[in-house]
Design a protein around this motif. Structure first.
Motif, PDB file in Angstrom:
ATOM      1  N   LYS A  55       0.827  -1.207   0.000  1.00 22.53           N
ATOM      2  CA  LYS A  55       0.000   0.000   0.000  1.00 22.53           C
ATOM      3  C   LYS A  55       0.861   1.256   0.000  1.00 22.53           C
ATOM      4  O   LYS A  55       0.575   2.218  -0.715  1.00 22.53           O
ATOM      5  CB  LYS A  55      -0.934   0.021   1.209  1.00 22.53           C
ATOM      6  CG  LYS A  55      -2.104  -0.907   1.064  1.00 22.53           C
ATOM      7  CD  LYS A  55      -3.020  -0.818   2.265  1.00 22.53           C
ATOM      8  CE  LYS A  55      -4.160  -1.805   2.161  1.00 22.53           C
ATOM      9  NZ  LYS A  55      -5.044  -1.753   3.339  1.00 22.53           N
ATOM     10  N   ARG A  56       1.908   1.238   0.815  1.00 20.11           N
ATOM     11  CA  ARG A  56       2.782   2.424   0.878  1.00 20.11           C
ATOM     12  C   ARG A  56       3.557   2.608  -0.417  1.00 20.11           C
ATOM     13  O   ARG A  56       3.783   3.728  -0.850  1.00 20.11           O
ATOM     14  CB  ARG A  56       3.722   2.325   2.060  1.00 20.11           C
ATOM     15  CG  ARG A  56       2.949   2.385   3.359  1.00 20.11           C
ATOM     16  CD  ARG A  56       3.759   2.844   4.472  1.00 20.11           C
ATOM     17  NE  ARG A  56       2.896   2.897   5.664  1.00 20.11           N
ATOM     18  CZ  ARG A  56       3.293   3.354   6.802  1.00 20.11           C
ATOM     19  NH1 ARG A  56       4.519   3.775   6.945  1.00 20.11           N
ATOM     20  NH2 ARG A  56       2.473   3.375   7.821  1.00 20.11           N
ATOM     21  N   THR A  57       3.961   1.516  -1.025  1.00 17.89           N
ATOM     22  CA  THR A  57       4.664   1.592  -2.299  1.00 17.89           C
ATOM     23  C   THR A  57       3.735   2.131  -3.372  1.00 17.89           C
ATOM     24  O   THR A  57       4.111   3.002  -4.164  1.00 17.89           O
ATOM     25  CB  THR A  57       5.212   0.207  -2.701  1.00 17.89           C
ATOM     26  OG1 THR A  57       6.079  -0.255  -1.664  1.00 17.89           O
ATOM     27  CG2 THR A  57       5.983   0.287  -3.993  1.00 17.89           C
ATOM     28  N   ASP A  58       2.499   1.622  -3.404  1.00 14.78           N
ATOM     29  CA  ASP A  58       1.513   2.110  -4.371  1.00 14.78           C
ATOM     30  C   ASP A  58       1.219   3.588  -4.150  1.00 14.78           C
ATOM     31  O   ASP A  58       1.093   4.357  -5.107  1.00 14.78           O
ATOM     32  CB  ASP A  58       0.218   1.308  -4.280  1.00 14.78           C
ATOM     33  CG  ASP A  58       0.369  -0.117  -4.775  1.00 14.78           C
ATOM     34  OD1 ASP A  58       1.382  -0.400  -5.463  1.00 14.78           O
ATOM     35  OD2 ASP A  58      -0.505  -0.936  -4.485  1.00 14.78           O
ATOM     36  N   ALA A  59       1.109   4.001  -2.899  1.00  8.13           N
ATOM     37  CA  ALA A  59       0.815   5.397  -2.578  1.00  8.13           C
ATOM     38  C   ALA A  59       1.960   6.309  -3.008  1.00  8.13           C
ATOM     39  O   ALA A  59       1.730   7.394  -3.539  1.00  8.13           O
ATOM     40  CB  ALA A  59       0.535   5.553  -1.097  1.00  8.13           C
ATOM     41  N   SER A  60       3.192   5.859  -2.798  1.00  8.68           N
ATOM     42  CA  SER A  60       4.330   6.693  -3.185  1.00  8.68           C
ATOM     43  C   SER A  60       4.469   6.758  -4.702  1.00  8.68           C
ATOM     44  O   SER A  60       4.871   7.791  -5.259  1.00  8.68           O
ATOM     45  CB  SER A  60       5.623   6.186  -2.542  1.00  8.68           C
ATOM     46  OG  SER A  60       5.977   4.928  -3.040  1.00  8.68           O
ATOM     47  N   ALA A  62       1.917   6.618  -6.783  1.00  9.85           N
ATOM     48  CA  ALA A  62       0.822   7.472  -7.245  1.00  9.85           C
ATOM     49  C   ALA A  62       1.133   8.945  -7.005  1.00  9.85           C
ATOM     50  O   ALA A  62       0.670   9.801  -7.770  1.00  9.85           O
ATOM     51  CB  ALA A  62      -0.461   7.090  -6.512  1.00  9.85           C
ATOM     52  N   ALA A  63       1.938   9.241  -5.992  1.00 10.82           N
ATOM     53  CA  ALA A  63       2.280  10.622  -5.677  1.00 10.82           C
ATOM     54  C   ALA A  63       3.308  11.188  -6.682  1.00 10.82           C
ATOM     55  O   ALA A  63       3.459  12.400  -6.788  1.00 10.82           O
ATOM     56  CB  ALA A  63       2.820  10.720  -4.261  1.00 10.82           C
TER      57      ALA A  63
END
Length: 64
Positions: A55-60, A62-63
């Motif tokens: 989730k954190r990898t996907d969020a970073s 996407a940012a």
């Protein structure tokens, strides 16, 4: 932060493997069940850490 999560993931994967090995080497049923339960618990924790890391990898990503 992500490296801390990865370190914990590796630790729980390692512990799960150690407990599984101990379960295979256990001579008694209750002892085997104990180690299998610990292995399952550590495996579940490792899975949760994998999900958080993803989730954190996907969020970073996407940012960016």
């Amino acid at each position: 932060m992500l490296s801390d999560l990865k370190a914990k993931l590796e630790r729980y994967e390692r512990k799960a493997a150690q407990y599984e090995k101990a379960a295979q080497q256990a001579t008694g049923g209750p002892e085997r069940a104990l180690y299998q339960g610990l292995a399952r618990y550590c495996d579940e924790l490792a899975t949760k850490f994998q999900q958080v890391i993803a989730k954190r990898t996907d969020a970073s990503l996407a940012a960016e």
